[in-house]
Design a protein around this motif. Sequence first.
Motif, PDB file in Angstrom:
ATOM      1  N   LYS A   1       0.246  -4.886   3.224  1.00 40.82           N
ATOM      2  CA  LYS A   1      -0.417  -3.626   3.597  1.00 40.82           C
ATOM      3  C   LYS A   1      -1.747  -3.440   2.873  1.00 40.82           C
ATOM      4  O   LYS A   1      -2.766  -3.118   3.512  1.00 40.82           O
ATOM      5  CB  LYS A   1       0.515  -2.451   3.287  1.00 40.82           C
ATOM      6  CG  LYS A   1      -0.097  -1.090   3.602  1.00 40.82           C
ATOM      7  CD  LYS A   1       0.882   0.037   3.276  1.00 40.82           C
ATOM      8  CE  LYS A   1       0.226   1.405   3.544  1.00 40.82           C
ATOM      9  NZ  LYS A   1       1.174   2.521   3.229  1.00 40.82           N
ATOM     10  N   TYR A   2      -1.758  -3.639   1.560  1.00 42.78           N
ATOM     11  CA  TYR A   2      -2.949  -3.301   0.782  1.00 42.78           C
ATOM     12  C   TYR A   2      -3.898  -4.476   0.563  1.00 42.78           C
ATOM     13  O   TYR A   2      -5.108  -4.265   0.403  1.00 42.78           O
ATOM     14  CB  TYR A   2      -2.530  -2.714  -0.574  1.00 42.78           C
ATOM     15  CG  TYR A   2      -1.837  -1.383  -0.440  1.00 42.78           C
ATOM     16  CD1 TYR A   2      -2.558  -0.243  -0.069  1.00 42.78           C
ATOM     17  CD2 TYR A   2      -0.470  -1.260  -0.670  1.00 42.78           C
ATOM     18  CE1 TYR A   2      -1.917   0.991   0.063  1.00 42.78           C
ATOM     19  CE2 TYR A   2       0.164  -0.031  -0.544  1.00 42.78           C
ATOM     20  CZ  TYR A   2      -0.567   1.087  -0.172  1.00 42.78           C
ATOM     21  OH  TYR A   2       0.067   2.302  -0.023  1.00 42.78           O
ATOM     22  N   ILE A   3      -3.377  -5.684   0.549  1.00 40.75           N
ATOM     23  CA  ILE A   3      -4.237  -6.856   0.322  1.00 40.75           C
ATOM     24  C   ILE A   3      -4.698  -7.461   1.643  1.00 40.75           C
ATOM     25  O   ILE A   3      -5.882  -7.797   1.808  1.00 40.75           O
ATOM     26  CB  ILE A   3      -3.517  -7.917  -0.531  1.00 40.75           C
ATOM     27  CG1 ILE A   3      -3.027  -7.303  -1.841  1.00 40.75           C
ATOM     28  CG2 ILE A   3      -4.433  -9.113  -0.799  1.00 40.75           C
ATOM     29  CD1 ILE A   3      -4.124  -6.731  -2.717  1.00 40.75           C
TER      30      ILE A   3
ATOM     31  N   ALA B   1      11.815  -7.530  -3.889  1.00 41.84           N
ATOM     32  CA  ALA B   1      10.912  -8.583  -3.415  1.00 41.84           C
ATOM     33  C   ALA B   1      10.311  -8.227  -2.059  1.00 41.84           C
ATOM     34  O   ALA B   1       9.114  -8.436  -1.810  1.00 41.84           O
ATOM     35  CB  ALA B   1      11.665  -9.904  -3.330  1.00 41.84           C
ATOM     36  N   LEU B   2      11.115  -7.665  -1.173  1.00 40.18           N
ATOM     37  CA  LEU B   2      10.620  -7.260   0.146  1.00 40.18           C
ATOM     38  C   LEU B   2       9.615  -6.110   0.028  1.00 40.18           C
ATOM     39  O   LEU B   2       8.615  -6.073   0.767  1.00 40.18           O
ATOM     40  CB  LEU B   2      11.785  -6.851   1.039  1.00 40.18           C
ATOM     41  CG  LEU B   2      12.658  -8.001   1.551  1.00 40.18           C
ATOM     42  CD1 LEU B   2      13.921  -7.464   2.221  1.00 40.18           C
ATOM     43  CD2 LEU B   2      11.871  -8.882   2.533  1.00 40.18           C
ATOM     44  N   ILE B   3       9.854  -5.183  -0.898  1.00 44.27           N
ATOM     45  CA  ILE B   3       8.914  -4.074  -1.113  1.00 44.27           C
ATOM     46  C   ILE B   3       7.576  -4.612  -1.616  1.00 44.27           C
ATOM     47  O   ILE B   3       6.500  -4.165  -1.184  1.00 44.27           O
ATOM     48  CB  ILE B   3       9.508  -3.051  -2.095  1.00 44.27           C
ATOM     49  CG1 ILE B   3      10.692  -2.330  -1.454  1.00 44.27           C
ATOM     50  CG2 ILE B   3       8.444  -2.042  -2.532  1.00 44.27           C
ATOM     51  CD1 ILE B   3      11.436  -1.407  -2.401  1.00 44.27           C
ATOM     52  N   ILE B   4       7.632  -5.600  -2.506  1.00 42.40           N
ATOM     53  CA  ILE B   4       6.402  -6.213  -3.030  1.00 42.40           C
ATOM     54  C   ILE B   4       5.634  -6.895  -1.906  1.00 42.40           C
ATOM     55  O   ILE B   4       4.403  -6.740  -1.787  1.00 42.40           O
ATOM     56  CB  ILE B   4       6.742  -7.211  -4.155  1.00 42.40           C
ATOM     57  CG1 ILE B   4       7.274  -6.471  -5.388  1.00 42.40           C
ATOM     58  CG2 ILE B   4       5.504  -8.040  -4.529  1.00 42.40           C
ATOM     59  CD1 ILE B   4       7.797  -7.385  -6.475  1.00 42.40           C
ATOM     60  N   ILE B   5       6.338  -7.654  -1.061  1.00 40.40           N
ATOM     61  CA  ILE B   5       5.693  -8.330   0.066  1.00 40.40           C
ATOM     62  C   ILE B   5       5.093  -7.311   1.023  1.00 40.40           C
ATOM     63  O   ILE B   5       3.954  -7.473   1.499  1.00 40.40           O
ATOM     64  CB  ILE B   5       6.704  -9.232   0.800  1.00 40.40           C
ATOM     65  CG1 ILE B   5       7.131 -10.393  -0.096  1.00 40.40           C
ATOM     66  CG2 ILE B   5       6.100  -9.775   2.101  1.00 40.40           C
ATOM     67  CD1 ILE B   5       8.254 -11.229   0.481  1.00 40.40           C
ATOM     68  N   TYR B   6       5.839  -6.252   1.309  1.00 36.65           N
ATOM     69  CA  TYR B   6       5.357  -5.204   2.211  1.00 36.65           C
ATOM     70  C   TYR B   6       4.039  -4.614   1.708  1.00 36.65           C
ATOM     71  O   TYR B   6       3.066  -4.482   2.460  1.00 36.65           O
ATOM     72  CB  TYR B   6       6.419  -4.114   2.328  1.00 36.65           C
ATOM     73  CG  TYR B   6       6.049  -2.968   3.242  1.00 36.65           C
ATOM     74  CD1 TYR B   6       6.475  -2.942   4.564  1.00 36.65           C
ATOM     75  CD2 TYR B   6       5.279  -1.898   2.777  1.00 36.65           C
ATOM     76  CE1 TYR B   6       6.149  -1.886   5.416  1.00 36.65           C
ATOM     77  CE2 TYR B   6       4.941  -0.842   3.613  1.00 36.65           C
ATOM     78  CZ  TYR B   6       5.384  -0.843   4.928  1.00 36.65           C
ATOM     79  OH  TYR B   6       5.041   0.201   5.750  1.00 36.65           O
ATOM     80  N   ASN B   7       3.989  -4.264   0.434  1.00 35.21           N
ATOM     81  CA  ASN B   7       2.781  -3.661  -0.126  1.00 35.21           C
ATOM     82  C   ASN B   7       1.634  -4.660  -0.235  1.00 35.21           C
ATOM     83  O   ASN B   7       0.466  -4.279  -0.073  1.00 35.21           O
ATOM     84  CB  ASN B   7       3.084  -3.034  -1.481  1.00 35.21           C
ATOM     85  CG  ASN B   7       3.834  -1.719  -1.364  1.00 35.21           C
ATOM     86  OD1 ASN B   7       3.243  -0.687  -1.093  1.00 35.21           O
ATOM     87  ND2 ASN B   7       5.153  -1.761  -1.559  1.00 35.21           N
TER      88      ASN B   7
END
Length: 258
Positions: A165-167, A156-162
């Motif tokens: 970053k990208y959105i 979940a943290l990796i999803i939030i991080y990306n």
Amino acid sequence: MIQLEQPPSHQTQLTPIVKSKSQIKGLFIAIIIVSVWVISLSLLLSLDISKLKFWMLLPSILWQTFLYTGLFITSHDAMHGVVFPKNSKINHLIGILTLSFYGLLPYKKLLKKHWLHHHNPATQIDPDFHNGKHKNFFAWYLHFMKGYWSWGQIIALIIIYNFVKYILHIPSDNLNYFWVFPSLLSSLQLFYFGTFLPHSEPIEGYIQPHCAQTIPRPIWWSFITCYHFGYHEEHHEYPHVPWWQLPEIFQKAGGTHA
């Protein structure tokens, strides 16, 4: 409804010092910590750091680490029902919120484990204690963290991080320096000052029943290192006392600061 895992006497029989000061002040302090963290993180994530050297960023990283530690200490006080004693729902809501900000940690799981720690400190069923093999700092830290992290949280943290970053187009350097690194450093800070130092077995053996020792420091240094969590024997003896009152409890018991 979330229930505290503490004995009923700890929920209702507050000491006079707590009754007179903490009913509203705890909520006020929690709001300040969360607000400062939100504002600070927002400003730092929007900062152009492309031309700054690492040593210039270090004070901001340490500042964010201190604020992350404040988030966890606030959630810890919520587990003890002292952020807002007048309303348990609001109290626990703040605990859920601050743990989510800290690292998507599950409040109910930590609440249950934390009171298991208080009822059985330094025993085999204490979730914060080493298993008899992992006594040195890093081994104990890794053993400790394994009990509180899950792959679901990490994903979940990796999803939030990306997403950020990208959105939202926040540079990865900003995310790493002001979000990732401070949260990891905060976990080391909390473990060292809140578990390793106070719960490591002294040469003469543990003092029962809390198996905890106080690390007395000047009040300003005690605050900076871990929000007075070094007054750990006092915390276990008076689990209904909020973090900001622990120095006063220590002094009233006849303790002197280093």
